[in-house]
Design a protein around this motif. Sequence first.
Motif, PDB file in Angstrom:
ATOM      1  N   LEU A 133       0.957  -1.244  -0.138  1.00 26.46           N
ATOM      2  CA  LEU A 133       0.154   0.000  -0.069  1.00 26.46           C
ATOM      3  C   LEU A 133       0.768   1.184   0.084  1.00 26.46           C
ATOM      4  O   LEU A 133       0.614   2.428  -0.706  1.00 26.46           O
ATOM      5  N   ILE A 134       2.017   1.053   0.770  1.00 24.88           N
ATOM      6  CA  ILE A 134       3.009   2.299   0.885  1.00 24.88           C
ATOM      7  C   ILE A 134       3.724   2.892  -0.489  1.00 24.88           C
ATOM      8  O   ILE A 134       3.750   4.028  -0.823  1.00 24.88           O
ATOM      9  N   VAL A 135       4.037   1.818  -1.117  1.00 25.99           N
ATOM     10  CA  VAL A 135       5.089   1.935  -2.369  1.00 25.99           C
ATOM     11  C   VAL A 135       4.646   1.825  -3.576  1.00 25.99           C
ATOM     12  O   VAL A 135       5.088   2.249  -4.470  1.00 25.99           O
ATOM     13  N   HIS A 136       3.369   1.111  -3.798  1.00 25.17           N
ATOM     14  CA  HIS A 136       2.553   0.932  -5.199  1.00 25.17           C
ATOM     15  C   HIS A 136       1.209   1.511  -5.145  1.00 25.17           C
ATOM     16  O   HIS A 136       0.509   1.290  -4.077  1.00 25.17           O
ATOM     17  N   PRO A 137       0.950   2.111  -6.511  1.00 21.96           N
ATOM     18  CA  PRO A 137       1.769   2.269  -7.669  1.00 21.96           C
ATOM     19  C   PRO A 137       2.788   3.348  -7.705  1.00 21.96           C
ATOM     20  O   PRO A 137       3.748   3.217  -8.667  1.00 21.96           O
ATOM     21  N   THR A 138       2.654   4.111  -6.597  1.00 17.74           N
ATOM     22  CA  THR A 138       3.602   5.255  -6.389  1.00 17.74           C
ATOM     23  C   THR A 138       3.799   5.610  -4.963  1.00 17.74           C
ATOM     24  O   THR A 138       3.074   4.874  -4.148  1.00 17.74           O
ATOM     25  N   PRO A 139       4.994   5.996  -4.594  1.00 23.48           N
ATOM     26  CA  PRO A 139       5.316   6.167  -2.988  1.00 23.48           C
ATOM     27  C   PRO A 139       4.143   7.170  -2.262  1.00 23.48           C
ATOM     28  O   PRO A 139       3.405   7.850  -3.000  1.00 23.48           O
ATOM     29  N   LEU A 140       3.630   6.436  -1.239  1.00 25.19           N
ATOM     30  CA  LEU A 140       2.280   6.932  -0.422  1.00 25.19           C
ATOM     31  C   LEU A 140       2.891   8.463  -0.109  1.00 25.19           C
ATOM     32  O   LEU A 140       3.834   8.957   0.198  1.00 25.19           O
ATOM     33  N   GLU A 141       1.939   9.319  -0.378  1.00 28.25           N
ATOM     34  CA  GLU A 141       2.032  10.894   0.022  1.00 28.25           C
ATOM     35  C   GLU A 141       1.044  11.459   1.046  1.00 28.25           C
ATOM     36  O   GLU A 141       1.563  12.261   1.804  1.00 28.25           O
ATOM     37  N   THR A 142      -0.084  10.732   1.074  1.00 23.61           N
ATOM     38  CA  THR A 142      -1.175  11.207   2.206  1.00 23.61           C
ATOM     39  C   THR A 142      -1.620  10.141   2.817  1.00 23.61           C
ATOM     40  O   THR A 142      -1.781   8.874   2.186  1.00 23.61           O
ATOM     41  N   VAL A 143      -2.386  10.222   4.271  1.00 17.10           N
ATOM     42  CA  VAL A 143      -3.164   9.128   4.632  1.00 17.10           C
ATOM     43  C   VAL A 143      -4.621   8.760   3.754  1.00 17.10           C
ATOM     44  O   VAL A 143      -4.919   7.724   3.689  1.00 17.10           O
ATOM     45  N   GLY A 144      -5.047   9.907   3.114  1.00 14.76           N
ATOM     46  CA  GLY A 144      -6.071   9.439   2.224  1.00 14.76           C
ATOM     47  C   GLY A 144      -5.794   8.462   1.068  1.00 14.76           C
ATOM     48  O   GLY A 144      -6.543   7.750   0.606  1.00 14.76           O
ATOM     49  N   GLN A 145      -4.594   8.781   0.547  1.00 14.04           N
ATOM     50  CA  GLN A 145      -4.094   7.601  -0.329  1.00 14.04           C
ATOM     51  C   GLN A 145      -4.318   6.263   0.258  1.00 14.04           C
ATOM     52  O   GLN A 145      -4.700   5.355  -0.354  1.00 14.04           O
ATOM     53  N   LEU A 146      -3.739   6.297   1.417  1.00 18.78           N
ATOM     54  CA  LEU A 146      -3.600   4.775   1.813  1.00 18.78           C
ATOM     55  C   LEU A 146      -5.182   4.229   2.239  1.00 18.78           C
ATOM     56  O   LEU A 146      -5.233   2.932   1.736  1.00 18.78           O
ATOM     57  N   LEU A 147      -5.805   5.025   2.762  1.00 12.59           N
ATOM     58  CA  LEU A 147      -7.343   4.613   2.725  1.00 12.59           C
ATOM     59  C   LEU A 147      -7.954   4.221   1.518  1.00 12.59           C
ATOM     60  O   LEU A 147      -8.657   3.194   1.135  1.00 12.59           O
ATOM     61  N   GLU A 148      -7.554   5.055   0.441  1.00  9.49           N
ATOM     62  CA  GLU A 148      -7.942   4.717  -0.927  1.00  9.49           C
ATOM     63  C   GLU A 148      -7.580   3.315  -1.499  1.00  9.49           C
ATOM     64  O   GLU A 148      -8.245   2.649  -2.225  1.00  9.49           O
ATOM     65  N   ARG A 149      -6.441   3.189  -1.206  1.00  5.66           N
ATOM     66  CA  ARG A 149      -5.476   1.831  -1.765  1.00  5.66           C
ATOM     67  C   ARG A 149      -5.939   0.747  -0.928  1.00  5.66           C
ATOM     68  O   ARG A 149      -6.026  -0.238  -1.626  1.00  5.66           O
ATOM     69  N   ALA A 150      -6.539   0.694   0.177  1.00  3.30           N
ATOM     70  CA  ALA A 150      -6.843  -0.555   0.976  1.00  3.30           C
ATOM     71  C   ALA A 150      -8.171  -0.705   0.797  1.00  3.30           C
ATOM     72  O   ALA A 150      -8.698  -1.786   1.021  1.00  3.30           O
ATOM     73  N   ALA A 151      -9.054   0.064   0.091  1.00  7.34           N
ATOM     74  CA  ALA A 151     -10.439  -0.142  -0.266  1.00  7.34           C
ATOM     75  C   ALA A 151     -10.480  -1.416  -1.013  1.00  7.34           C
ATOM     76  O   ALA A 151      -9.653  -1.655  -1.988  1.00  7.34           O
ATOM     77  N   ILE A 152     -11.758  -2.364  -0.757  1.00 10.90           N
ATOM     78  CA  ILE A 152     -11.765  -3.695  -1.634  1.00 10.90           C
ATOM     79  C   ILE A 152     -13.352  -3.652  -2.125  1.00 10.90           C
ATOM     80  O   ILE A 152     -14.066  -3.652  -1.150  1.00 10.90           O
ATOM     81  N   GLY A 153     -13.611  -3.054  -3.270  1.00 17.16           N
ATOM     82  CA  GLY A 153     -14.796  -3.083  -3.869  1.00 17.16           C
ATOM     83  C   GLY A 153     -15.492  -2.041  -3.041  1.00 17.16           C
ATOM     84  O   GLY A 153     -15.159  -0.916  -2.928  1.00 17.16           O
TER      85      GLY A 153
END
Length: 209
Positions: free
Chosen positions: A146-166
Amino acid sequence: MGAIAHLYRGEVYRSTIWRTRLDTTTNWSVVTLGVALSITYSSPQASPLPLVLVGILIIFFLMQEARRYRYFNVWRARCRWMELHFFAPMLREGDLHLEDCWQDRLANDYLHPVYHVSMWTAIGRRIRRNYFWILLIQTVAYLGKLIVHPTPLETVGQLLERAAIGPLPGWLVLTIGALYCLSWGIIAILSEKSDIRRAKTRRDPLGMG
């Protein structure tokens, strides 16, 4: 003497077979986790979902291994009991000390076989011995994806977005993951405390079970 020797050899054989079965389920967990890692990290666009789904298989293998451990513990305890009360006294002083009635306890274990540890204790022991590291690698690999792909993580919002499943939001998926890890940790800690209490109250520190 001959009958006891054959009995001991049979129990050693059974404990060895079940020990091999314990290693087999551990190997299955490692292999499936390795496959999930290969799929997840095959490309920056690959989904982290395989690392989530492999957790179901790890739980299944852990339950199966805990069940096998309960069987293994019976054979191991009988072997240790005979070593402690039969072979060691015979080699040291030639007196089997039958007045201690150790042979009655062994006979009762054959007449009324029972598991020597509970399922929860077995699960906790297998987590502490092997599955702690498997679960740790799974967790670190998932968070790393979640932190490195597809690009290095920049915000916590990105982490939550990448962790979402359907339809499941990212915060819910991460919360379930945290509970997943925390529950196994609690089981391991509680079972260890239970083992310590059993060791303190056991009549014989090297006794049956």
